[in-house]
Scaffold this active site. Sequence first.
Site, PDB file in Angstrom:
ATOM      1  N   ASP A 193     -23.425  -4.710 -31.170  1.00  0.00           N
ATOM      2  CA  ASP A 193     -22.098  -5.211 -31.531  1.00  0.00           C
ATOM      3  C   ASP A 193     -22.257  -6.103 -32.755  1.00  0.00           C
ATOM      4  O   ASP A 193     -23.367  -6.447 -33.144  1.00  0.00           O
ATOM      5  CB  ASP A 193     -21.438  -5.923 -30.358  1.00  0.00           C
ATOM      6  CG  ASP A 193     -22.162  -7.189 -29.989  1.00  0.00           C
ATOM      7  OD1 ASP A 193     -23.111  -7.560 -30.707  1.00  0.00           O
ATOM      8  OD2 ASP A 193     -21.796  -7.813 -28.994  1.00  0.00           O
ATOM      9  N   ASP A 252     -19.125  -0.159 -21.989  1.00  0.00           N
ATOM     10  CA  ASP A 252     -20.234  -1.070 -21.751  1.00  0.00           C
ATOM     11  C   ASP A 252     -19.712  -2.254 -20.967  1.00  0.00           C
ATOM     12  O   ASP A 252     -18.536  -2.595 -21.077  1.00  0.00           O
ATOM     13  CB  ASP A 252     -20.832  -1.586 -23.077  1.00  0.00           C
ATOM     14  CG  ASP A 252     -19.990  -2.712 -23.656  1.00  0.00           C
ATOM     15  OD1 ASP A 252     -18.936  -2.406 -24.233  1.00  0.00           O
ATOM     16  OD2 ASP A 252     -20.353  -3.890 -23.481  1.00  0.00           O
ATOM     17  N   CYS A 278     -28.046   7.933  -3.560  1.00  0.00           N
ATOM     18  CA  CYS A 278     -28.466   7.400  -4.869  1.00  0.00           C
ATOM     19  C   CYS A 278     -29.961   7.655  -5.080  1.00  0.00           C
ATOM     20  O   CYS A 278     -30.781   7.346  -4.214  1.00  0.00           O
ATOM     21  CB  CYS A 278     -28.160   5.907  -4.943  1.00  0.00           C
ATOM     22  SG  CYS A 278     -28.710   5.138  -6.478  1.00  0.00           S
ATOM     23  N   CYS A 314     -31.985   6.131  -7.082  1.00  0.00           N
ATOM     24  CA  CYS A 314     -32.725   5.029  -7.705  1.00  0.00           C
ATOM     25  C   CYS A 314     -33.866   4.552  -6.802  1.00  0.00           C
ATOM     26  O   CYS A 314     -33.859   4.761  -5.588  1.00  0.00           O
ATOM     27  CB  CYS A 314     -31.791   3.882  -8.097  1.00  0.00           C
ATOM     28  SG  CYS A 314     -31.479   2.656  -6.818  1.00  0.00           S
ATOM     29  N   CYS A 326     -32.804   2.477  -3.703  1.00  0.00           N
ATOM     30  CA  CYS A 326     -32.228   3.210  -2.570  1.00  0.00           C
ATOM     31  C   CYS A 326     -33.237   4.144  -1.917  1.00  0.00           C
ATOM     32  O   CYS A 326     -33.127   4.455  -0.731  1.00  0.00           O
ATOM     33  CB  CYS A 326     -30.992   3.983  -3.017  1.00  0.00           C
ATOM     34  SG  CYS A 326     -29.636   2.898  -3.484  1.00  0.00           S
ATOM     35  N   HIS A 329     -30.183  -0.714  -9.073  1.00  0.00           N
ATOM     36  CA  HIS A 329     -29.221   0.140  -8.369  1.00  0.00           C
ATOM     37  C   HIS A 329     -27.852   0.121  -9.054  1.00  0.00           C
ATOM     38  O   HIS A 329     -27.238   1.170  -9.259  1.00  0.00           O
ATOM     39  CB  HIS A 329     -29.063  -0.273  -6.900  1.00  0.00           C
ATOM     40  CG  HIS A 329     -27.854   0.375  -6.303  1.00  0.00           C
ATOM     41  ND1 HIS A 329     -27.837   1.708  -5.928  1.00  0.00           N
ATOM     42  CD2 HIS A 329     -26.585  -0.076  -6.140  1.00  0.00           C
ATOM     43  CE1 HIS A 329     -26.627   2.030  -5.529  1.00  0.00           C
ATOM     44  NE2 HIS A 329     -25.844   0.969  -5.645  1.00  0.00           N
TER      45      HIS A 329
END
Length: 373
Positions: A96, A270, A308, A310, A313, A339
């Site tokens: 940004d 974002d 999930c 990840c 998880c 997660h």
Amino acid sequence: MTNISFKFSCDHHCPDSKARAGTFITPHGKVETPRFMPVGTAATVKGLTPAQLESAQAQMILANTYHLHLQPGEEIIAKAGGLHSFMGWKQPILTDSGGFQVFSLSDLRKINEDGVTFRSPRDGRIIDFTPERAIQVQNDLGADVIMAFDECPPYPADYETVLLATERTERWLERCIAAHSRPETQALFGIVQGGVYRDLRQYAAKRLVEFDLPGYAIGGVSVGEPGELIHEIVATTAPLLPPEKPRYLMGVGTYQEMVSAIAQGVDLFDCVIPTRLGRHGTALVQGERWNLKNARFREDFTPLDKTCPCYCCQNFSRAYLGHLIRSREMLGYLLLSLHNVTELIRFTQRIRTAILEDRFLNDFGQWLQPNPT
Ligand SMILES: [Zn+2]
């Protein structure tokens, strides 16, 4: 301003809304949209390694010009070979312009046509930020996508204040374009301002489109206004942006607001929310926020979300995560951050698949209701 390093193509349009699935090609790889982009303010997505970000299917991540200018300074990052090599992230990065932080975090000393003078919250030194400076810093950082330096009026602000900021943002954009020294490897996106005023948003969008930039952002939202206003601003602005360019809604990353914006044709999002919530012991699970300290998790030996993929998880239970958070163990915050980031990226990936298969409104339409279940 368009060039061969960057290409946005629309892969499929939803037949029942303005939602679209696209592919944005950058010098460091592609971004499949709609897509949530994790925020790495200080050249790190808090608590996650680049390998973990890859496992979360992150494609483009954000870094923050204002914070990196203050520490360690763009000269050091340029000496390291740019942001990608400095932080060990090989895929696309967006920086940004620092405008939002200059206006929201700094002790402002002076705002005039030239730019902004503020006192650094780190060491008290006086810093001048101009459109030229914001672009030079971003050229040194070397992200794939860089943002124009804009004046961000506070919310609420009266019409006259927002009008002047909107007009100034347009004049500053011309200076940003003139100062941009690496257009072949860095795409400069313009930012549509205009506060909550419909006619100012329309005016800003129409003027910015004339600059034929490689992408456009909707800025100045999610600054404290109610959700319905965000929806109205996006619905007013997004359709005015060129369909062949990526559209980015800055600072928005809640389930409902993303679905609502995607239905209006927005591609990129974002937000700091997934890591911030993770650091506070809160998990995002299929549209809900769970406080892991809640007694109901004490003896719950199931994963946070069994669907999930990840690492959190796949390996740990709600009971264990709750224990870590109660014990203030660092690992608990890191696992929840991993997660949560995975969850929001997956959410936008599922939306993308649904758009490609003409199931967007069928699968996600409930999020467009005032009180989704
Ligand atoms: Zn997970």
